[in-house]
Design a protein around this motif. Structure first.
Motif, short mmCIF file in Angstrom:
data_model
loop_
_atom_site.label_atom_id
_atom_site.label_comp_id
_atom_site.label_asym_id
_atom_site.label_seq_id
_atom_site.Cartn_x
_atom_site.Cartn_y
_atom_site.Cartn_z
N UNK A 199 0.86 -1.29 -0.13
CA UNK A 199 0.09 -0.10 0.18
C UNK A 199 0.93 1.15 -0.19
N UNK A 200 0.77 2.15 -1.13
CA UNK A 200 1.53 3.24 -1.24
C UNK A 200 0.85 4.57 -0.93
N UNK A 201 1.42 5.44 -0.18
CA UNK A 201 0.77 6.67 0.22
C UNK A 201 0.97 7.72 -0.64
N UNK A 202 0.01 8.64 -1.20
CA UNK A 202 0.45 9.74 -1.93
C UNK A 202 -0.67 10.89 -1.57
N UNK A 203 -0.21 12.18 -2.01
CA UNK A 203 -1.23 13.16 -1.60
C UNK A 203 -2.06 13.60 -3.30
N UNK A 207 -5.08 17.79 -2.04
CA UNK A 207 -4.08 17.81 -0.62
C UNK A 207 -4.39 16.52 0.35
N UNK A 208 -5.50 15.69 -0.07
CA UNK A 208 -5.66 14.48 0.93
C UNK A 208 -4.83 13.38 0.71
N UNK A 209 -4.36 12.80 1.89
CA UNK A 209 -3.65 11.70 1.89
C UNK A 209 -4.48 10.58 1.29
N UNK A 210 -3.82 9.90 0.35
CA UNK A 210 -4.62 8.72 -0.01
C UNK A 210 -3.63 7.45 -0.45
N UNK A 211 -4.21 6.33 -0.76
CA UNK A 211 -3.26 5.22 -0.83
C UNK A 211 -3.64 4.37 -2.20
N UNK A 212 -2.56 3.67 -2.75
CA UNK A 212 -2.81 3.04 -3.86
C UNK A 212 -2.04 1.71 -3.57
N UNK A 213 -2.81 0.59 -4.18
CA UNK A 213 -2.34 -0.71 -3.78
C UNK A 213 -1.60 -1.22 -5.03
N UNK A 214 -0.13 -1.53 -5.06
CA UNK A 214 0.63 -1.50 -6.04
C UNK A 214 1.51 -2.66 -6.12
N UNK A 215 1.89 -3.04 -6.99
CA UNK A 215 3.12 -4.28 -7.23
C UNK A 215 2.43 -5.53 -7.07
N UNK A 216 1.15 -5.51 -7.40
CA UNK A 216 0.11 -6.74 -7.25
C UNK A 216 0.47 -7.82 -8.15
N UNK A 217 0.12 -8.90 -7.80
CA UNK A 217 -0.09 -10.12 -8.67
C UNK A 217 -1.54 -10.34 -8.97
N UNK A 218 -1.84 -10.97 -9.94
CA UNK A 218 -3.34 -11.20 -10.20
C UNK A 218 -3.69 -12.61 -10.95
N UNK A 219 -4.88 -12.95 -10.58
CA UNK A 219 -5.40 -14.01 -11.25
C UNK A 219 -6.96 -13.27 -12.14
N UNK A 220 -7.37 -14.24 -12.82
CA UNK A 220 -8.74 -13.46 -13.32
C UNK A 220 -9.93 -14.48 -12.91
N UNK A 221 -10.87 -13.94 -12.56
CA UNK A 221 -12.16 -14.76 -12.36
C UNK A 221 -13.09 -14.62 -13.45
#
Ligand code: CRA
Length: 831
Positions: A199-203, A207-221
């Motif tokens: 989970x990566x924080x950014x503004x 000017x709000x603090x937010x988060x991004x979920x990065x560098x994930x691996x995935x499968x398909x449903x």
């Protein structure tokens, strides 16, 4: 559309025998590349199902179109289990095409029953919880609710049970070996499900603090849809089952040959997520693959729900107005943090708005108070697999703990009990607590069970949020559990009172008056006899064993579990054996005791019970002195299909759990509806069955919930009970000393130790004397057939409350906010 195509379309949907025949032949040729001369039974079955599907597709599409156009509120029932069983009979009953298909099969040289029996059960569940989900789908469609099931398309359902030398052996349930014609794969409906990363924080721009979920691996449903037709109302809802597939585009150009082979092999790993149903009933085993399955289900389902929603609505703040999501137990409760994540990280809402939407949209059902069943995922596992979700859960918990402080002041112990994160050596996330905090309604599954959760496991939460807790007593669908499985009885009832009962089960009350109608009662009892003979023929054919159809058919079928106390019935069987041996000339009421049920593969004690039942059965069935008096038989591989044969043939329904431990039970309802007399404790829905049928029409024995508490408080000693009851002592000694297993005399010590030195946690000994007395009542009543069948009929007549149509109406009204849909006149009103 040209006339020729429309003609063709008409043929495909014709409801008469001739057009059905034409379609079966056409599917043989054009879908399966065979013909009536060369096709085998499996192929014939497949083309029959494809012809049924042809007759569902228009209604299926029209139903979805209508929901879209009218912006109907949608109900999503998310469940790791759907124990739907076979679908052919059910579809034909609901479409009102049974006779036509029967005739079509016959004209083409096949017996309908034989074709029906080709179908493998879709056994995507362990027991009650999964079967309940299946009954709910039937009821939602029948009531015309826009209700959708979401689950996993496991390649392997619950294992197949074989019995070898009396022991349970598990074999994989390869139900999809030849595919299933009921499921339509939808390549257009496929979503990535992400895992791992960070989970990566950014503004953001504001000017709000937010988060991004990065560098994930995935499968398909990938979506696979199974149609769920309502009873003769033109509604066809959908059960969407997700299959895991690997990411679409592996960039193969960069691979050398070795990498290429490895990459293809990795596809296996991705697809493992939907490989197999965990075979545990009420025991939490914290395996990572299971957690992956749960998130896989939640993530794909929420993406699907929101995609649909956005096609019809503009503002996600209205989500709770148009969408209700029911979590079947805590298994889908990651929906709480996942919906929060989507609303905040992807849709840009603030915490408060996201929280408001989440809580109002979601609700959660609790199905057990057994502590070992409650899901607690290690924080470390979540941190690795779903880091952003863990972060959100921590934030939910922080805000919640503040509220607890506001509400109760500084009560450290209470805070510790209520925290979503339990601290300690291995901090973990308590999924039930998460469910209560993050949803607007929590329901128990029978009145007693709901009272218990309020007083015990969720007491603190109930004190804080009393309005969140509500009871929804379970139910069963009368279509499968009477109309389909007991056709003779269904037909008799219909000929007497009409067929409105099929969708208004309480109309069966009209049968109350028939108890004094001799002709009717004769027919009613003849049907029970006929069903017993049908079961006997099945057992003879499959096991070579001859059931005594003059005996009381005394049946206990359910998962094998200590709290369900199969052991108590086994002890009773052995005690009867001893009695008959000691009193060869005494009159006895003949009995045939039948067990069936699976034990979780890792549950050693339950597996030992199966062996013991088989050993006792061998002793009894091989002793000529028992002939015509006593039999005991364990049927292997219990399934929905087997239940459909056993329940109509039962005289006695065994519902004998330790009071307070069976949340509801649903088998108890099926038996009563089919005219079996319950011998049971005041546990789960037995309490409400007693209220409905009347005290004289059910045989209740043993400790109550309060009695259990009191006995434990005052110091229970199983030895005392052992020493006080001669017949009981004799059986326990026999089990301990190898009487039933002479070649291996100490085999059952784990069982006798748990009863004596282990002080009998499930109170088998404490309840046994009362149970034996109750069984005498059964004998006495059965000796007066007129009386017996009156009691049986009162059971059939008075259990209308336990229709899952009633349960679903209650959910619709009190939890889902869609009661307006109930009155749209989509219901079958009887002919
Ligand atoms: N095993 C309960 O034990 C109940 C069903 C459906 C159970 C039954 O008494 O009838 O749920 N609980 O509500 C359960 O699975 C995880 O808990 C069950 O099926």
């Amino acid at each position: 559309m040209s006339t020729t195509t429309s003609k063709k379309l008409n043929v495909k949907t014709g409801m008469d025998t001739e057009s059905i025949k034409a379609d079966i032949l056409s599917h043989l040729r054009y879908s399966l590349a065979t013909d009536i001369e060369t096709a085998n039974k499996k192929e014939f079955y497949k083309s029959v199902v494809l012809s049924v599907m042809d007759r569902l597709h228009d209604s299926w599409l029209n139903t979805q179109k209508e929901y879209r156009e009218k912006k109907t509120k949608k109900i999503y029932y998310i469940s790791m289990e759907f124990l739907i069983g076979r679908l052919l009979d059910n579809a034909l009953v609901n479409l009102n095409l049974e006779q036509e298909f029967r005739d079509a099969c016959k004209d083409l040289g096949y017996d309908y029953e034989e074709i029906r029996d080709i179908e493998n059960d879709a056994a995507l569940g362990n027991g009650g919880l999964g079967r309940l989900a299946a009954c709910f789908l039937d009821s939602m469609a029948t009531l015309g609710l826009a209700g959708f099931g979401y689950g996993i398309k496991y390649d392997y359902g619950i294992f197949k049970q074989k019995i070898h030398d009396g022991y349970q052996i598990e074999r994989p349930d390869d139900w999809l070996r030849f595919g299933t014609p009921w499921a339509t794969t939808r390549p257009s409906v496929m979503y990535p499900v992400r895992f791992y990363g960070r989970s990566v924080p950014y503004t953001d721009e504001d000017g709000h603090l937010r988060f991004k979920w990065e560098n994930t691996q995935h499968v398909y449903a990938l979506a696979n849809d199974i149609p769920m037709p309502g009873f003769r109302n033109g509604v066809v809802n959908n059960l969407r089952l997700w299959k895991a597939t690997s990411p679409k585009s592996l960039d193969l150009t960069s691979f050398n040959q070795g990498e290429y082979i490895n990459a293809v092999r990795d596809i296996e790993l991705h697809e493992n997520i939907s490989r197999v149903l965990y075979p545990n009933d009420k025991i939490f085993v914290g395996q990572e693959l299971r957690l992956k399955q749960e998130y896989f289900l939640v993530s794909s389902t929420l993406q699907d729900i929101l995609r649909e929603y956005k096609q019809q609505h503009d503002d996600l703040r209205d989500l709770p107005k148009y969408v209700a999501i029911q979590c079947n137990d805590t298994h889908p409760n990651l929906a709480v943090p996942d919906l929060m994540r989507i609303l905040m990280d992807e849709e840009g809402f603030d915490w408060e708005t996201s929280w408001d939407i989440t809580v109002k949209t979601l609700s959660y059902t609790n199905h057990t108070v057994l502590p070992e069943a409650l899901e607690k995922w290690p924080v470390s596992m979540l941190r690795n697999l779903l880091p952003r979700h863990l972060q959100i859960i921590y934030e939910i918990n922080k805000r919640f703990i503040n509220k607890v402080h506001e509400h109760f002041g500084d009560d450290v112990n209470r805070v510790r009990r209520m925290s979503i994160i339990s601290e300690g050596e291995q901090p973990s996330v308590q999924m039930a607590n998460l469910g209560i905090v993050g949803t607007h309604k929590v329901n128990g599954v029978a009145a007693l069970h709901t009272d218990l959760i309020k007083k015990t496991i969720f007491r603190d939460f109930f004190e804080m949020y009393p309005e969140r807790f509500t009871n929804k007593t379970n139910g069963i669908t009368p279509r499968r559990w009477l109309k389909q499985c007991n056709k003779p009885l269904a037909d008799l009832i219909t000929s007497e009172i009409g067929d409105s009962w099929i969708t208004h089960l309480s109309d069966l009350r009209k049968l109350d008056d028939k108890v004094n109608d001799k002709k009717f009662m004769k027919k009613y009892s003849d049907i029970k006899q006929q069903n017993k003979e049908r079961l006997a023929a099945y057992v003879k054919e499959n096991y070579g064993f001859e059931l005594n159809t003059k005996a009381i058919f005394d049946i206990q079928i359910k998962r094998i579990h200590e709290y369900k106390r199969q052991l108590m019935l086994a002890i009773y069987a052995a005690a009867q054996y001893n009695y008959i041996k000691a009193n060869p000339d005494a009159p006895v009421v003949p009995r045939t005791i039948i067990f069936a049920g699976k034990a979780a593969p890792g549950y050693a004690m339950a597996k030992m019970f199966i062996k013991l039942i088989n050993s006792i059965s061998d002793k009894i069935n091989n002793d000529p002195d028992m002939e015509g008096k006593l039999q005991c038989f364990f049927l292997d591989n219990y399934s929905v299909t087997l239940a459909e044969q056993l329940i109509p043939a039962a005289d006695v329904s065994e519902q004998i759990s330790t009071a307070g431990m069976e949340a509801s039970g649903t088998g108890n309802m099926k038996f009563a509806l089919n005219g079996a007399v319950t011998i049971g404790t005041l546990d789960g829905a037995n309490v409400e069955i007693k209220e409905e049928v009347g005290d004289e029409n059910i045989i209740i024995f043993g400790l109550t919930v309060e009695g259990v508490e009191e006995l434990r408080r005052s110091g229970y000693s199983s030895w005392e009970y052992y020493n006080a009851d001669k017949a009981l002592k004799q059986v326990i000694d026999q089990i301990r000393d190898g009487f039933f297993e002479p070649d291996h005399p100490s085999l059952f010590h784990t069982i006798t130790n748990s009863l004596l030195d282990g002080n009998d946690y499930f109170l088998v000994l404490a309840d046994y004397p009362a149970y034996a007395e109750a069984q005498k009542e059964v004998d006495a009543l059965y000796s007066k057939p007129d009386e017996w069948f009156k009691v049986a009929l009162y059971n059939t007549a008075r259990v209308g409350k336990f229709s899952s149509d009633r349960t679903i109406s209650d959910y619709a009204t009190d939890i889902w906010g869609c009661e307006d849909q109930l009155n749209k006149g989509r219901e079958y009103q009887g002919s």
